[in-house]
Write a protein that holds these residues in place. Sequence first.
Motif, PDB file in Angstrom:
ATOM      1  N   THR A 343       0.925  -1.280  -0.134  1.00 32.65           N
ATOM      2  CA  THR A 343       0.054  -0.030  -0.044  1.00 32.65           C
ATOM      3  C   THR A 343       0.783   1.109   0.083  1.00 32.65           C
ATOM      4  O   THR A 343       1.888   1.528   0.883  1.00 32.65           O
ATOM      5  N   SER A 345       0.780   5.545  -0.279  1.00 35.36           N
ATOM      6  CA  SER A 345      -0.155   6.856  -0.017  1.00 35.36           C
ATOM      7  C   SER A 345       0.636   8.066  -0.181  1.00 35.36           C
ATOM      8  O   SER A 345       1.759   8.131   0.125  1.00 35.36           O
ATOM      9  N   ASP A 365      -6.659   1.945  -6.872  1.00 35.59           N
ATOM     10  CA  ASP A 365      -6.466   3.286  -6.668  1.00 35.59           C
ATOM     11  C   ASP A 365      -7.725   3.733  -5.983  1.00 35.59           C
ATOM     12  O   ASP A 365      -9.053   3.424  -6.447  1.00 35.59           O
ATOM     13  N   GLN A 367      -9.148   7.511  -3.747  1.00 32.72           N
ATOM     14  CA  GLN A 367      -8.533   9.139  -3.526  1.00 32.72           C
ATOM     15  C   GLN A 367      -9.796   9.793  -2.661  1.00 32.72           C
ATOM     16  O   GLN A 367     -10.971   9.586  -2.770  1.00 32.72           O
ATOM     17  N   ARG A 371      -5.603  13.448  -1.361  1.00 34.77           N
ATOM     18  CA  ARG A 371      -4.859  12.101  -0.971  1.00 34.77           C
ATOM     19  C   ARG A 371      -5.265  11.097  -1.989  1.00 34.77           C
ATOM     20  O   ARG A 371      -6.420  10.834  -2.210  1.00 34.77           O
ATOM     21  N   THR A 373      -4.208   6.768  -2.618  1.00 35.18           N
ATOM     22  CA  THR A 373      -3.918   5.360  -1.887  1.00 35.18           C
ATOM     23  C   THR A 373      -4.041   4.400  -3.117  1.00 35.18           C
ATOM     24  O   THR A 373      -4.995   4.284  -3.791  1.00 35.18           O
TER      25      THR A 373
END
Length: 509
Positions: A343, A345, A365, A367, A371, A373
């Motif tokens: 993972t 970020s 993915d 968001q 942000r 991730t």
Amino acid sequence: MGAASFNYWILLTTALISLTALQAVPDKLEITNKKEDLVVTAHATPLEIATCTVKNVYPTQQIIWYKNGLQLETVTERNDDMYMAPHTLREPSGLFTVSSTLFMKIFRKDNDSTFHCSVIYETPKRKILILNSTMVHRNIHYYTEEVTFELMQPKVIKEGDKVTMKCTADGHPVPEFQLSKLQHGEEKEIPFSSNGIYVFKSIRRKDSGTYRCEALDFDSPDEINLKRDLVITVNYLDSVIVHPSGTVTVSLGETKEVTCTATGSQEPKIMWLKNGKPVSDTQILSLKEVDYNSQGTYTCEASIPSVPGLVKTNNTVITVTGKPAMEDLKSEYDIEHNKATLTCSAVGNPLPIITWSIPKLKPMDSQSENRVTSTLLIEITKELSESTVQCTAKNEVGSSMKTIQLIKLPEKEMTAGTGDVDPVLKSADHQTGTGSSVAVIAVVVSVVLLLVIVGLLYFLHKSKKLPCGRQEKSSLTTAEGKTEDIVVEMKNDRPNEEAGLLGAKSGKQ
């Protein structure tokens, strides 16, 4: 004994003595009064309350008066408090018409009082009865002695409140009122309802000032003040000004200041809030070396603590731009199935895009605001074991990268995994365990093969199946004494142990 009781017994005695005389029974007792109100003055004198009349009676009857159901003392002599004025008229028929007028000094407390009268008489059958009149109530007019002028609600006033002023007087009937506002020493009359109530539906700061209510009661003595003043102070708070306002863009690592100003009827208290939590109680909000956690909506709240509910706010939005800021990579291993979940970020503005160094796999993915991730599921093969994987976040401003090293799984564990183990410890344990196992297995196999050979030779000897005769016994016996001539190839690392074992076996043979 009271005068009323005494009169009652005189009346009863007279009725008994006249049993043999002609008797006429009253059939009706009327009570009348004047329609005008009774006026209470500063120098009050007894006023006429009502008149009771009974007609066609014989002999004459005495009329008794009551106030609020209580019998009044019969007083016929005129005085300054209370008295009755009786009157008797003999009709041509020989019967009598008897009347009595009540005079009494009236006070403002008598406004709700009731009055009535009665007569006591005897029937021809010598039965004593009482005849009562109806009740009467007199309206009493009394002058105003006290005027009040007050706020109904609220006591502390802020701009926009509904405010009610009420003016009252204790006169009866209630007098009319006049309302005015004092401005520069003059009274400016304001239209006012007859009930003495004035309402500001949404009071404004311009309504602050001194108001005067006057009761218009012309019966009140001159020494009584019929005017009352009321001071109204309207608290207010002007709009909050934030500079810079709207959305403010700040580069990552810079320092930014935002100013909040407000004015009001009192010095306002300033408080900066973010997500409902205080961050500063000063007029200037200073954001030093901003990072992505610094961005968001900041609210300036201005209030006057002494006035509940008087609060105004304004907002500014801080947006931070810069290259992506990455968090440490996270990894979870499923050794039983030789899989790993990675993972990555990153936070950035503009929103970054995340890529992995393993291009063939498609990550998942997600968001949230600024942000992103990215989650990558990989199978740990021999080629990937103990290799490194890079995660790169990139936007228009720049890029950042994080690297993670996969664990090295032994071949046995890769097929029958036993669980997550620290990569360094797993690698060291695997190498040490493998070397020790190979050495032990080699020694054991050598010893077993040697014992099998020795046992086979011993069995053949006992069964006399060895190809040697008596003539060879001596040579064999000689050979027994020369055990060092029996040569067995052994490992170089343990020559003494294995040579001793073989020598012992040869001697027994």
